[in-house]
Design a protein around this motif. Structure first.
Motif: not given
Length: 162
Positions: A92, A96, A100, A146, A149
């Protein structure tokens, strides 16, 4: 830059989502059409297999972001009451946050549940099956959004020349 977030998804938690969705589908059946029976804990053993297959479906759609995953096949020999923990490590963005990640976990559980319900309704109620497939696809799309993100996604740097 990226980092790895680990998710330990409980098959029991996913089953609760499936049971609730199945019960609500039965309650909203006002047109008198025949639906498959409401899913209950009596269907647990079949759902365990279906959840593992649905987990694999979701993981394959996220494969570009997957560091590792584990279906925990050894847990199938456990008693019917025992939980299966599905493990998933995702790359990620550094941006994040834990909040989240919590939202992402919910989307993962809902995507697995929706795909499981898609398979459950196939051949019995194809329009409902298609609805759940669309839900699963939308949940996976949101997870992908996401995963990348960034607080800076909407900012553009425009050079200014003197």
């Amino acid at each position: 830059m990226t980092r790895i977030i680990s998710f330990n998804l409980s098959a029991n938690a996913i089953m609760q989502v499936i049971y609730a969705a199945s019960a609500l589908r039965s309650l909203s059946n006002d047109d008198g059409s025949s639906l498959p029976p409401t899913l209950t804990p009596d269907h647990r053993e079949a759902l365990k297999l279906l959840i593992k297959d649905s987990f694999a479906f979701v993981v394959m759609r996220l494969v570009a972001h997957v560091d590792s995953c584990n279906l925990n096949d050894d847990t199938m020999a456990l008693s019917p009451e025992d939980d299966i923990i599905l493990q998933l490590d995702l790359h990620v963005s550094e941006d994040v946050t834990s909040n989240i990640a919590t939202i992402m976990r919910t989307h993962l559980e809902h995507a697995i549940a929706a795909y499981s319900l898609h398979v459950c309704f196939m051949g019995h109620d194809d329009s409902t099956s298609d609805e759940y497939n669309e839900m699963a696809t939308a949940e996976v799309a949101e997870i992908i959004r996401l995963l990348s993100y960034s607080r800076f996604n909407n900012q553009r740097i425009t050079p200014h020349y003197l």
